[in-house]
Write a protein that holds these residues in place. Structure first.
Motif, mmCIF file in Angstrom:
data_model
loop_
_atom_site.group_PDB
_atom_site.id
_atom_site.type_symbol
_atom_site.label_atom_id
_atom_site.label_comp_id
_atom_site.label_asym_id
_atom_site.label_seq_id
_atom_site.Cartn_x
_atom_site.Cartn_y
_atom_site.Cartn_z
ATOM 1 N N UNK A 138 0.839 -1.198 0.000
ATOM 2 C CA UNK A 138 0.000 0.000 0.000
ATOM 3 C C UNK A 138 0.872 1.245 0.000
ATOM 4 N N UNK A 139 0.294 2.328 -0.454
ATOM 5 C CA UNK A 139 1.028 3.601 -0.508
ATOM 6 C C UNK A 139 1.496 3.996 0.887
ATOM 7 N N UNK A 140 0.616 3.887 1.876
ATOM 8 C CA UNK A 140 0.980 4.293 3.238
ATOM 9 C C UNK A 140 2.093 3.406 3.796
ATOM 10 N N UNK A 141 2.057 2.110 3.512
ATOM 11 C CA UNK A 141 3.094 1.200 3.980
ATOM 12 C C UNK A 141 4.436 1.516 3.325
ATOM 13 N N UNK A 142 4.416 1.814 2.020
ATOM 14 C CA UNK A 142 5.654 2.151 1.311
ATOM 15 C C UNK A 142 6.257 3.446 1.836
ATOM 16 N N UNK A 143 5.416 4.447 2.078
ATOM 17 C CA UNK A 143 5.911 5.715 2.604
ATOM 18 C C UNK A 143 6.479 5.533 4.007
ATOM 19 N N UNK A 144 5.835 4.696 4.795
ATOM 20 C CA UNK A 144 6.330 4.426 6.138
ATOM 21 C C UNK A 144 7.688 3.748 6.112
ATOM 22 N N UNK A 145 7.898 2.849 5.172
ATOM 23 C CA UNK A 145 9.184 2.156 5.071
ATOM 24 C C UNK A 145 10.286 3.116 4.669
ATOM 25 N N UNK A 146 9.969 4.054 3.774
ATOM 26 C CA UNK A 146 10.952 5.060 3.379
ATOM 27 C C UNK A 146 11.377 5.883 4.590
ATOM 28 N N UNK A 147 10.414 6.233 5.437
ATOM 29 C CA UNK A 147 10.724 7.001 6.639
ATOM 30 C C UNK A 147 11.641 6.223 7.579
ATOM 31 N N UNK A 148 11.393 4.912 7.705
ATOM 32 C CA UNK A 148 12.203 4.090 8.610
ATOM 33 C C UNK A 148 13.591 3.822 8.046
ATOM 34 N N UNK A 149 13.665 3.578 6.733
ATOM 35 C CA UNK A 149 14.922 3.165 6.120
ATOM 36 C C UNK A 149 15.771 4.328 5.616
ATOM 37 N N UNK A 150 15.116 5.448 5.291
ATOM 38 C CA UNK A 150 15.856 6.598 4.787
ATOM 39 C C UNK A 150 16.422 6.404 3.393
ATOM 40 N N UNK A 151 15.644 5.740 2.513
ATOM 41 C CA UNK A 151 16.107 5.504 1.157
ATOM 42 C C UNK A 151 16.342 6.815 0.413
ATOM 43 N N UNK A 152 17.457 6.882 -0.313
ATOM 44 C CA UNK A 152 17.732 8.055 -1.157
ATOM 45 C C UNK A 152 16.925 7.989 -2.447
ATOM 46 N N UNK A 153 16.830 6.780 -3.008
ATOM 47 C CA UNK A 153 16.101 6.572 -4.256
ATOM 48 C C UNK A 153 15.145 5.392 -4.062
ATOM 49 N N UNK A 154 14.008 5.597 -3.417
ATOM 50 C CA UNK A 154 13.100 4.484 -3.088
ATOM 51 C C UNK A 154 12.575 3.744 -4.304
ATOM 52 N N UNK A 155 12.488 4.399 -5.460
ATOM 53 C CA UNK A 155 11.980 3.732 -6.657
ATOM 54 C C UNK A 155 12.854 2.520 -7.006
ATOM 55 N N UNK A 156 14.152 2.666 -6.907
ATOM 56 C CA UNK A 156 15.057 1.563 -7.234
ATOM 57 C C UNK A 156 15.435 0.736 -6.013
ATOM 58 N N UNK A 157 15.417 1.352 -4.837
ATOM 59 C CA UNK A 157 15.868 0.651 -3.630
ATOM 60 C C UNK A 157 14.780 -0.216 -2.993
ATOM 61 N N UNK A 158 13.515 0.158 -3.173
ATOM 62 C CA UNK A 158 12.433 -0.640 -2.613
ATOM 63 C C UNK A 158 12.044 -1.721 -3.624
ATOM 64 N N UNK A 159 12.520 -2.911 -3.367
ATOM 65 C CA UNK A 159 12.302 -4.019 -4.317
ATOM 66 C C UNK A 159 11.048 -4.823 -4.029
ATOM 67 N N UNK A 160 10.324 -4.451 -2.974
ATOM 68 C CA UNK A 160 9.148 -5.238 -2.588
ATOM 69 C C UNK A 160 7.847 -4.459 -2.716
ATOM 70 N N UNK A 161 7.793 -3.512 -3.657
ATOM 71 C CA UNK A 161 6.543 -2.786 -3.878
ATOM 72 C C UNK A 161 5.460 -3.744 -4.386
ATOM 73 N N UNK A 162 5.883 -4.788 -5.052
ATOM 74 C CA UNK A 162 4.981 -5.899 -5.360
ATOM 75 C C UNK A 162 5.772 -7.182 -5.103
ATOM 76 N N UNK A 163 5.109 -8.182 -4.553
ATOM 77 C CA UNK A 163 5.801 -9.431 -4.246
ATOM 78 C C UNK A 163 4.855 -10.612 -4.263
ATOM 79 N N UNK A 164 5.448 -11.793 -4.326
ATOM 80 C CA UNK A 164 4.678 -13.033 -4.263
ATOM 81 C C UNK A 164 5.508 -14.061 -3.504
ATOM 82 N N UNK A 165 4.843 -14.846 -2.683
ATOM 83 C CA UNK A 165 5.532 -15.818 -1.828
ATOM 84 C C UNK A 165 5.086 -17.232 -2.201
ATOM 85 N N UNK A 166 6.069 -18.117 -2.344
ATOM 86 C CA UNK A 166 5.804 -19.526 -2.616
ATOM 87 C C UNK A 166 6.216 -20.334 -1.391
#
Length: 331
Positions: free
Chosen positions: A56-84
């Motif tokens: 979710x948008x709110x979850x992604x923004x919250x993670x940026x705040x916690x992690x301090x990503x400089x470039x979240x578009x490339x650094x956040x690799x789990x904006x979509x995911x699937x688990x097996x």
């Protein structure tokens, strides 16, 4: 550094693309599993349905705040995911090979618990295998434009690893309060126990596979023969029924039986016609073992078959088979 409002706009504008890419990845891997294992085994292989999820948008923004990503578009690799989620650690490699060999995306391994254990044998910690998967090129899927830079994180783990993660991940790795040292010790002990349990399970499965190898190979040969002589679209393999029949009559087939069955079907063309006519209405006629049953009815006595018949709900099917081969008697 990307501003929060700019990243928020990016998230909102790309929600459909994230969902489309996640759908594409999950569906392709699920298809590969089904192609390799067959429909029945594929359903049992995955212990939890593999469905993509978009952060979710709110979850992604919250993670940026916690992690301090400089470039979240490339650094956040789990904006979509699937688990097996599979049963055993040995099954993880089945899906890993599918992920790594696909020509439809670029896959990079971002987390491998086995490599981490090699580096630190004393480690008993959160385990999972993670891949970052990106398209080879921009493309359109389900009428949605997918950029080649969009990443889908694929996690592969065992059921035991999943239970561990579900229990402790939010409380220990993302603590909402103090985590006592005693609690950390308990978690480490549980992971050590799970590794031992997984090893025992894997060893047990190897034993079961070895002892049933001849039966399983014979069933595979029957399935190939069924597809060749009857047709793939008539086949609807039910492993339980096939195993019950082949286990009960294990003493009635050997390494030469598949050739004898093939010759029988070639010589008795009516068998092919009868199977095709009944495969939709009568379940047993869509099974690979139906070829074995026709051959069996001409190999051992009717009384012997009926006295050992392991499917009490399918005596009518047996009588039909025996009638086709001229061996029918009342039961």
């Amino acid at each position: 550094m990307m501003e929060q409002d700019e990243f928020e706009r990016y998230l909102i504008e790309n929600q459909a693309a994230f969902a489309a890419w996640g759908t594409f990845v999950s569906s392709k891997i699920n298809e590969k599993i089904t192609q390799k294992l067959g429909k029945d085994e594929a359903c049992m292989f995955l212990k939890i349905p593999a469905i993509h999820r978009v952060k979710t948008v709110s979850s992604a923004l919250g993670k940026v705040s916690r992690k301090g990503y400089e470039d979240p578009v490339s650094q956040m690799t789990d904006l979509v995911g699937v688990r097996f989620v599979v049963l055993l650690s040995s099954h993880i490699e089945v899906i890993s090979s599918m992920v790594e060999s696909s020509v439809e995306w670029k896959a990079s391994l971002s987390k491998d618990y086995l490599s981490e254990i090699d580096k630190n044998p004393k480690l008993f910690d959160y385990q999972s295998k993670h891949y970052e998967i990106r398209p080879i090129k921009d493309f359109i899927y389900n009428d949605v434009n997918i950029n080649k830079n969009i990443c889908c994180e694929v996690q592969i783990r065992t059921l035991l690893q999943h239970a561990y993660a579900e229990l402790v991940h939010d409380s220990v790795y993302k603590p909402v309060g103090e985590v006592p040292k005693a609690a950390e010790r308990q978690i480490a002990r549980s992971m050590a126990l799970m590794e031992t349990t997984d090893e025992l399970f894997c060893n047990t499965m190897v034993m079961l596979t070895n002892v049933n190898k001849f039966r399983n190979d014979f069933l595979s040969d029957l399935a190939v023969l069924f597809k060749e002589k009857i047709g793939s679209h008539y086949l609807n393999c039910d492993l339980k029924i096939n195993y019950l029949l082949l286990d009960e009559f294990r003493d009635c087939y050997d390494g030469e039986s598949i050739n004898k069955i093939s010759i029988l079907v070639n010589n008795k063309k009516y068998i092919i016609i009868k199977i095709k006519q009944r495969s939709e209405a009568r379940h047993i006629f869509s099974q690979p073992c139906i070829l074995f049953l026709y051959w069996l009815s001409m190999t051992i006595s009717t009384d012997a078959i009926k006295s050992r018949w392991p499917l009490p709900g399918s005596f009518d099917d047996l009588d039909i088979i025996l009638s086709d081969t001229g061996n029918s008697t009342a039961h």
